[in-house]
Design an enzyme around this catalytic site. Sequence first.
Site, PDB file in Angstrom:
ATOM      1  N   GLU A  81      -5.284  -2.776  -6.912  1.00  0.00           N
ATOM      2  CA  GLU A  81      -5.675  -4.163  -6.730  1.00  0.00           C
ATOM      3  C   GLU A  81      -6.181  -4.830  -7.999  1.00  0.00           C
ATOM      4  O   GLU A  81      -6.899  -4.219  -8.792  1.00  0.00           O
ATOM      5  CB  GLU A  81      -6.758  -4.265  -5.653  1.00  0.00           C
ATOM      6  CG  GLU A  81      -6.267  -3.816  -4.301  1.00  0.00           C
ATOM      7  CD  GLU A  81      -7.236  -4.095  -3.183  1.00  0.00           C
ATOM      8  OE1 GLU A  81      -6.750  -4.325  -2.066  1.00  0.00           O
ATOM      9  OE2 GLU A  81      -8.462  -4.083  -3.398  1.00  0.00           O
ATOM     10  N   HIS A 140      -1.379  -5.480  -6.633  1.00  0.00           N
ATOM     11  CA  HIS A 140      -1.400  -6.700  -5.838  1.00  0.00           C
ATOM     12  C   HIS A 140      -2.764  -7.378  -5.898  1.00  0.00           C
ATOM     13  O   HIS A 140      -3.758  -6.771  -6.288  1.00  0.00           O
ATOM     14  CB  HIS A 140      -0.990  -6.411  -4.389  1.00  0.00           C
ATOM     15  CG  HIS A 140      -1.877  -5.425  -3.693  1.00  0.00           C
ATOM     16  ND1 HIS A 140      -1.738  -4.067  -3.845  1.00  0.00           N
ATOM     17  CD2 HIS A 140      -2.911  -5.604  -2.843  1.00  0.00           C
ATOM     18  CE1 HIS A 140      -2.644  -3.447  -3.105  1.00  0.00           C
ATOM     19  NE2 HIS A 140      -3.378  -4.366  -2.495  1.00  0.00           N
ATOM     20  N   HIS A 183       0.819  -1.215   0.000  1.00  0.00           N
ATOM     21  CA  HIS A 183       0.000   0.000   0.000  1.00  0.00           C
ATOM     22  C   HIS A 183       0.854   1.266   0.000  1.00  0.00           C
ATOM     23  O   HIS A 183       0.506   2.252  -0.643  1.00  0.00           O
ATOM     24  CB  HIS A 183      -0.948  -0.009   1.196  1.00  0.00           C
ATOM     25  CG  HIS A 183      -1.959  -1.102   1.130  1.00  0.00           C
ATOM     26  ND1 HIS A 183      -2.388  -1.784   2.243  1.00  0.00           N
ATOM     27  CD2 HIS A 183      -2.615  -1.646   0.082  1.00  0.00           C
ATOM     28  CE1 HIS A 183      -3.271  -2.694   1.886  1.00  0.00           C
ATOM     29  NE2 HIS A 183      -3.427  -2.632   0.572  1.00  0.00           N
ATOM     30  N   CYS A 234     -13.606  -7.549   2.312  1.00  0.00           N
ATOM     31  CA  CYS A 234     -12.584  -7.157   1.341  1.00  0.00           C
ATOM     32  C   CYS A 234     -11.230  -7.403   1.991  1.00  0.00           C
ATOM     33  O   CYS A 234     -11.009  -7.005   3.126  1.00  0.00           O
ATOM     34  CB  CYS A 234     -12.749  -5.694   0.938  1.00  0.00           C
ATOM     35  SG  CYS A 234     -13.254  -4.602   2.265  1.00  0.00           S
ATOM     36  N   GLU A 288      -4.285   1.749  -2.909  1.00  0.00           N
ATOM     37  CA  GLU A 288      -4.754   0.401  -3.240  1.00  0.00           C
ATOM     38  C   GLU A 288      -4.683   0.288  -4.754  1.00  0.00           C
ATOM     39  O   GLU A 288      -5.347   1.052  -5.461  1.00  0.00           O
ATOM     40  CB  GLU A 288      -6.202   0.180  -2.783  1.00  0.00           C
ATOM     41  CG  GLU A 288      -6.365  -0.074  -1.313  1.00  0.00           C
ATOM     42  CD  GLU A 288      -6.001  -1.478  -0.870  1.00  0.00           C
ATOM     43  OE1 GLU A 288      -5.230  -2.161  -1.580  1.00  0.00           O
ATOM     44  OE2 GLU A 288      -6.465  -1.880   0.206  1.00  0.00           O
ATOM     45  N   GLU A 291     -13.556 -12.232   9.784  1.00  0.00           N
ATOM     46  CA  GLU A 291     -14.089 -10.877   9.951  1.00  0.00           C
ATOM     47  C   GLU A 291     -15.505 -10.865  10.503  1.00  0.00           C
ATOM     48  O   GLU A 291     -15.858  -9.995  11.293  1.00  0.00           O
ATOM     49  CB  GLU A 291     -14.081 -10.122   8.617  1.00  0.00           C
ATOM     50  CG  GLU A 291     -12.707  -9.746   8.126  1.00  0.00           C
ATOM     51  CD  GLU A 291     -12.747  -8.887   6.876  1.00  0.00           C
ATOM     52  OE1 GLU A 291     -13.762  -8.199   6.637  1.00  0.00           O
ATOM     53  OE2 GLU A 291     -11.749  -8.899   6.131  1.00  0.00           O
ATOM     54  N   HIS A 346      -6.978  -9.421   1.293  1.00  0.00           N
ATOM     55  CA  HIS A 346      -5.890  -9.850   0.416  1.00  0.00           C
ATOM     56  C   HIS A 346      -5.602 -11.321   0.675  1.00  0.00           C
ATOM     57  O   HIS A 346      -5.494 -11.722   1.835  1.00  0.00           O
ATOM     58  CB  HIS A 346      -4.621  -9.042   0.702  1.00  0.00           C
ATOM     59  CG  HIS A 346      -4.828  -7.575   0.581  1.00  0.00           C
ATOM     60  ND1 HIS A 346      -5.235  -6.805   1.642  1.00  0.00           N
ATOM     61  CD2 HIS A 346      -4.713  -6.744  -0.473  1.00  0.00           C
ATOM     62  CE1 HIS A 346      -5.346  -5.545   1.239  1.00  0.00           C
ATOM     63  NE2 HIS A 346      -5.041  -5.482  -0.038  1.00  0.00           N
TER      64      HIS A 346
END
Length: 176
Positions: A110, A28, A22, A62, A108, A82, A64
Amino acid sequence: MKDLVPAWIDGALRPVGKLEAHQRGLRHKAVSVFVMRGPETLIQRRALDKYHTPGLWANTCCTHPLWDESPADCAVRRLREELGITGLYPAHRDRIEYRADVGNGLIEHEVVDLFIAEAPANLKVAPNPEEVAEVKWVDLYELNAQVKRRPERYTPWLRIYLAEHSERIFGTVATS
C-alpha cells in the site's frame, strides 16, 4: 466503480478489484485514519468475517479509496460507514508505503495517505458489525507496549505504523 481500487500495473494507475490487488500483491492506494482523544487513540477489532486479518486490532479506520475518490473523501466516508462517525474531517498527516503478508496468500502493498483527527468530547461511535467487532480507546504508549507483547493480535499495518512511522503520524515516538 465500486470495489475497484487504484493500483499500479506496469507503472500506470488502473482500476483493479480489491481482492485481485491483494492476491497479486499489487502496489495500490490506501487510507488510514487515527482518531485521537488527547493521548488516546480509537482502535477497532476487525469483524470476524473479513477476508483478511479477521479479528485483529487495527487503527481507527483503514481502507482503500474508490477509483474516482480522493483520499480525504474516502477517510470521511469510511469513518461513517465503519464506525458511524459523522462530522469529523481528519487532517492529512503524511503518505507512506509498506508491503506486508496478511495471510492466506494475500499481500498488502500500500501507498497510504495517513489522516489524524482529534475527537470532540461528544463523539458518538456506532460500529458497523459487518466491518468492526469492537472498538476501544487506548493510550498510545500502552498500545505500543501491547503490540510489542502480543503482536499476533494486531494487523501488520498497525505494527508497521507504530514501529516505523510513529513520529510522522503522531508527532512523537510511541515507545513504552
